[in-house]
Design an enzyme around this catalytic site. Structure first.
Site, mmCIF file in Angstrom:
data_model
loop_
_atom_site.group_PDB
_atom_site.id
_atom_site.type_symbol
_atom_site.label_atom_id
_atom_site.label_comp_id
_atom_site.label_asym_id
_atom_site.label_seq_id
_atom_site.Cartn_x
_atom_site.Cartn_y
_atom_site.Cartn_z
ATOM 1 C CE1 TYR A 86 99.031 -29.227 96.269
ATOM 2 C CE2 TYR A 86 99.917 -31.342 95.524
ATOM 3 C CZ TYR A 86 98.888 -30.843 96.099
ATOM 4 O OH TYR A 86 98.112 -31.635 96.786
ATOM 5 C CD GLN A 120 87.529 -28.498 105.054
ATOM 6 O OE1 GLN A 120 87.534 -29.462 105.383
ATOM 7 N NE2 GLN A 120 86.983 -26.967 105.482
ATOM 8 C CB VAL A 122 96.719 -25.449 101.097
ATOM 9 C CG1 VAL A 122 96.583 -26.553 101.766
ATOM 10 C CG2 VAL A 122 96.100 -25.521 99.558
ATOM 11 C CG HIS A 138 93.275 -29.852 104.781
ATOM 12 N ND1 HIS A 138 92.373 -29.754 104.574
ATOM 13 C CD2 HIS A 138 93.868 -30.415 106.056
ATOM 14 C CE1 HIS A 138 91.517 -30.646 104.689
ATOM 15 N NE2 HIS A 138 92.097 -30.901 105.826
ATOM 16 C CB THR A 207 83.907 -25.947 104.148
ATOM 17 O OG1 THR A 207 84.098 -27.979 104.229
ATOM 18 C CG2 THR A 207 82.881 -25.405 105.580
ATOM 19 C CB SER A 208 81.279 -29.582 100.173
ATOM 20 O OG SER A 208 83.194 -30.289 100.369
HETATM 21 C C1 BJW Z 1 80.989 -21.143 98.316
HETATM 22 C C2 BJW Z 1 81.161 -20.151 97.595
HETATM 23 C C3 BJW Z 1 80.912 -19.135 97.689
HETATM 24 C C4 BJW Z 1 81.371 -22.039 96.438
HETATM 25 N N1 BJW Z 1 80.679 -18.685 98.960
HETATM 26 N N2 BJW Z 1 80.182 -20.911 99.782
HETATM 27 C C5 BJW Z 1 85.959 -39.887 109.077
HETATM 28 C C6 BJW Z 1 84.678 -40.671 108.253
HETATM 29 C C7 BJW Z 1 85.237 -40.482 106.765
HETATM 30 C C8 BJW Z 1 86.465 -40.765 106.119
HETATM 31 C C9 BJW Z 1 87.952 -40.387 107.224
HETATM 32 C C10 BJW Z 1 86.805 -40.290 108.407
HETATM 33 N N3 BJW Z 1 88.811 -39.608 108.921
HETATM 34 C C11 BJW Z 1 89.310 -39.683 107.932
HETATM 35 C C12 BJW Z 1 89.076 -40.043 106.832
HETATM 36 C C13 BJW Z 1 89.243 -39.952 105.682
HETATM 37 C C14 BJW Z 1 90.392 -38.773 104.974
HETATM 38 C C15 BJW Z 1 88.450 -38.276 104.325
HETATM 39 O O1 BJW Z 1 87.947 -37.226 104.725
HETATM 40 N N4 BJW Z 1 87.592 -38.556 103.427
HETATM 41 C C16 BJW Z 1 86.836 -38.788 102.607
HETATM 42 C C17 BJW Z 1 86.790 -37.971 101.146
HETATM 43 C C18 BJW Z 1 85.563 -39.264 102.905
HETATM 44 N N5 BJW Z 1 90.669 -37.617 105.355
HETATM 45 C C19 BJW Z 1 91.387 -37.952 105.709
HETATM 46 O O2 BJW Z 1 92.205 -38.347 104.995
HETATM 47 C C20 BJW Z 1 92.436 -36.825 106.096
HETATM 48 N N6 BJW Z 1 93.606 -37.553 107.504
HETATM 49 C C21 BJW Z 1 93.613 -38.125 107.948
HETATM 50 O O3 BJW Z 1 92.057 -38.343 108.612
HETATM 51 O O4 BJW Z 1 94.185 -38.658 108.539
HETATM 52 C C22 BJW Z 1 93.873 -39.674 109.797
HETATM 53 C C23 BJW Z 1 95.430 -40.805 110.365
HETATM 54 C C24 BJW Z 1 95.670 -41.351 111.504
HETATM 55 C C25 BJW Z 1 96.959 -41.622 111.580
HETATM 56 C C26 BJW Z 1 97.855 -42.056 110.382
HETATM 57 C C27 BJW Z 1 97.430 -41.816 109.339
HETATM 58 C C28 BJW Z 1 96.208 -41.173 108.749
HETATM 59 C C29 BJW Z 1 93.394 -35.729 105.258
HETATM 60 C C30 BJW Z 1 92.429 -35.474 104.404
HETATM 61 C C31 BJW Z 1 93.927 -33.951 104.097
HETATM 62 C C32 BJW Z 1 92.694 -33.427 103.021
HETATM 63 N N7 BJW Z 1 93.524 -32.358 101.868
HETATM 64 C C33 BJW Z 1 92.924 -31.929 100.858
HETATM 65 C C34 BJW Z 1 93.950 -31.509 99.756
HETATM 66 C C35 BJW Z 1 95.010 -30.599 100.730
HETATM 67 C C36 BJW Z 1 96.277 -30.401 99.403
HETATM 68 C C37 BJW Z 1 95.503 -29.590 98.551
HETATM 69 O O5 BJW Z 1 94.646 -28.811 98.575
HETATM 70 O O6 BJW Z 1 95.451 -29.969 96.821
HETATM 71 O O7 BJW Z 1 92.447 -30.754 101.461
HETATM 72 S S1 BJW Z 1 91.519 -32.470 99.452
HETATM 73 C C38 BJW Z 1 90.526 -31.025 99.380
HETATM 74 O O8 BJW Z 1 89.392 -31.221 100.281
HETATM 75 C C39 BJW Z 1 91.201 -30.442 100.171
HETATM 76 C C40 BJW Z 1 90.069 -28.839 101.362
HETATM 77 O O9 BJW Z 1 91.152 -28.227 102.656
HETATM 78 C C41 BJW Z 1 89.413 -30.166 101.682
HETATM 79 C C42 BJW Z 1 88.523 -30.528 101.635
HETATM 80 O O10 BJW Z 1 87.285 -29.386 100.358
HETATM 81 P P1 BJW Z 1 86.217 -28.293 101.003
HETATM 82 O O11 BJW Z 1 87.137 -27.187 101.330
HETATM 83 O O12 BJW Z 1 85.174 -27.826 101.608
HETATM 84 O O13 BJW Z 1 86.392 -27.920 98.895
HETATM 85 P P2 BJW Z 1 84.963 -28.768 98.717
HETATM 86 O O14 BJW Z 1 85.504 -27.564 97.286
HETATM 87 O O15 BJW Z 1 84.602 -29.673 98.697
HETATM 88 O O16 BJW Z 1 83.813 -27.376 99.219
HETATM 89 C C43 BJW Z 1 83.130 -25.452 98.691
HETATM 90 C C44 BJW Z 1 82.595 -25.632 99.582
HETATM 91 O O17 BJW Z 1 82.367 -23.851 98.868
HETATM 92 C C45 BJW Z 1 81.328 -25.540 98.740
HETATM 93 O O18 BJW Z 1 80.273 -26.544 99.448
HETATM 94 C C46 BJW Z 1 80.308 -24.888 98.205
HETATM 95 O O19 BJW Z 1 78.687 -24.961 98.083
HETATM 96 C C47 BJW Z 1 81.193 -23.668 98.531
HETATM 97 N N8 BJW Z 1 80.802 -22.674 97.751
HETATM 98 N N9 BJW Z 1 81.538 -21.033 96.676
HETATM 99 C C48 BJW Z 1 80.223 -19.315 99.454
HETATM 100 N N10 BJW Z 1 81.259 -18.057 96.838
#
Ligand code: BJW
Length: 261
Positions: A86, A120, A122, A138, A207-208
């Site tokens: 981090y 999403q 940070v 997040h 976002t993906s």
């Molecule tokens: C461009 C570009 C340009 C590039 N122009 N575009 C339901 C179904 C399935 C699973 C679950 C569910 N509910 C919960 C889950 C589990 C889990 C989850 O979703 N898992 C999946 C992976 C399957 N979710 C969780 O655990 C969440 N918690 C939860 O639901 O808790 C329930 C609970 C209740 C009660 C008690 C206990 C629990 C928490 C999720 C936390 C995510 N954390 C992270 C890390 C944050 C800290 C850090 O930064 O270190 O968040 S993971 C990471 O992914 C980060 C992001 O915010 C998040 C999303 O990623 P994002 O932003 O979409 O990025 P990328 O890289 O994936 O995509 C980038 C995109 O940009 C791409 O599409 C490119 O094409 C595009 N791009 N250049 C336009 N110039």
């Protein structure tokens, strides 16, 4: 400037040039006329600022395993490793500035009566660009939280002296972000869901849509009748049902879409 775009099934297909200018005009009009707009952003919106995304060719998860770093279990196992990661990311982000996509969204906020930017990310770049109607689903990398007292503090943009940092009470501090398996702030999710339910237009940018619960917001908005616009360099699960999908960088598309808003 040419913007590649797709239109949702059922829409009359026009020639490429006509579709391009037509769809840009339509999105502009929809946004200008909307009383309520919600925007969902992900790492792609900061990519042109130099912040690495998570997934994809140069994504952070290519070099680091999420389960080793972004989970409560990882932190319990090796807080020093997690903190180093981090701190490294904070230093990278400290050298980055908001880009034209962040600026366009901050400007849009000032023209729409009911506006919410749901991010999403940070990295804090939306706030730095001037966005204030903002939900950081997040958390924020520029804050720490005491693991015992849950108190939250801002971090300066310098390397941390002692890793892992401790609170005055003696407990470890952790980054104030949401790791996999952790609940999001209930207030943040409620605010985001309500905005998705009532918006007339939703923009989904960089976002993906692989991480829940954020990934469910566009479908919620669409079910409630919102006009859905996606901006992403790659197709995502939303592309197929978006009313307009621009497969170009956000820093190019958003200023163009917001041009006369
Ligand atoms: C461009 C570009 C340009 C590039 N122009 N575009 C339901 C179904 C399935 C699973 C679950 C569910 N509910 C919960 C889950 C589990 C889990 C989850 O979703 N898992 C999946 C992976 C399957 N979710 C969780 O655990 C969440 N918690 C939860 O639901 O808790 C329930 C609970 C209740 C009660 C008690 C206990 C629990 C928490 C999720 C936390 C995510 N954390 C992270 C890390 C944050 C800290 C850090 O930064 O270190 O968040 S993971 C990471 O992914 C980060 C992001 O915010 C998040 C999303 O990623 P994002 O932003 O979409 O990025 P990328 O890289 O994936 O995509 C980038 C995109 O940009 C791409 O599409 C490119 O094409 C595009 N791009 N250049 C336009 N110039």
């Amino acid at each position: 400037m040419r913007i590649a775009c797709r239109i949702s099934p059922g829409r009359k297909r026009l020639s490429k040039m006509a579709v391009t200018s037509d769809i840009v005009t339509e999105v502009r009009l929809r946004v200008q006329r909307a009383r309520s707009v919600a925007v969902l952003t992900g790492a792609g919106v900061s990519a042109e600022s130099g912040v690495p995304t998570f997934r994809g060719a140069n994504g952070l998860w290519r070099s680091y395993r999420a389960e080793q770093l972004a989970t409560p279990q990882a932190f319990a196992r090796d807080p020093v490793l997690v903190w180093r990661w981090y701190d490294w990311r904070r230093q990278r982000i400290a050298a980055c500035c908001p880009n034209p996509a962040h600026a366009a969204l901050a400007a849009l906020e000032r023209t729409v009566p009911d506006f919410l930017l749901i991010t999403q990310n940070v990295d804090g770049l939306h706030r730095q660009a001037g966005s204030t109607a903002l939900v950081e689903l997040h958390g924020n990398l520029w804050r720490v939280r005491c693991t015992a007292e849950e108190t939250v503090q801002d971090l300066p943009a310098v390397l941390i002296d002692t890793i892992p940092p401790c609170c005055a009470c003696g407990a470890l501090q952790r980054p104030d972000v949401v790791w996999f398996g952790e609940p999001l702030s209930e207030a943040a999710v409620t605010r985001a869901s309500q905005a998705a339910e009532r918006c007339e237009v939703m923009l989904v940018v960089g976002t993906s849509l692989l991480v829940h619960p954020a990934a469910a917001l566009p479908a919620l908005a669409k079910r409630r009748g919102a006009y859905l616009v996606e901006v992403n360099v790659e197709p995502t699960p939303v592309t197929a049902y978006a009313d307009a999908a621009f497969q170009q960088p956000a820093g190019i598309v958003l200023p163009r879409l917001m041009h006369s808003c």
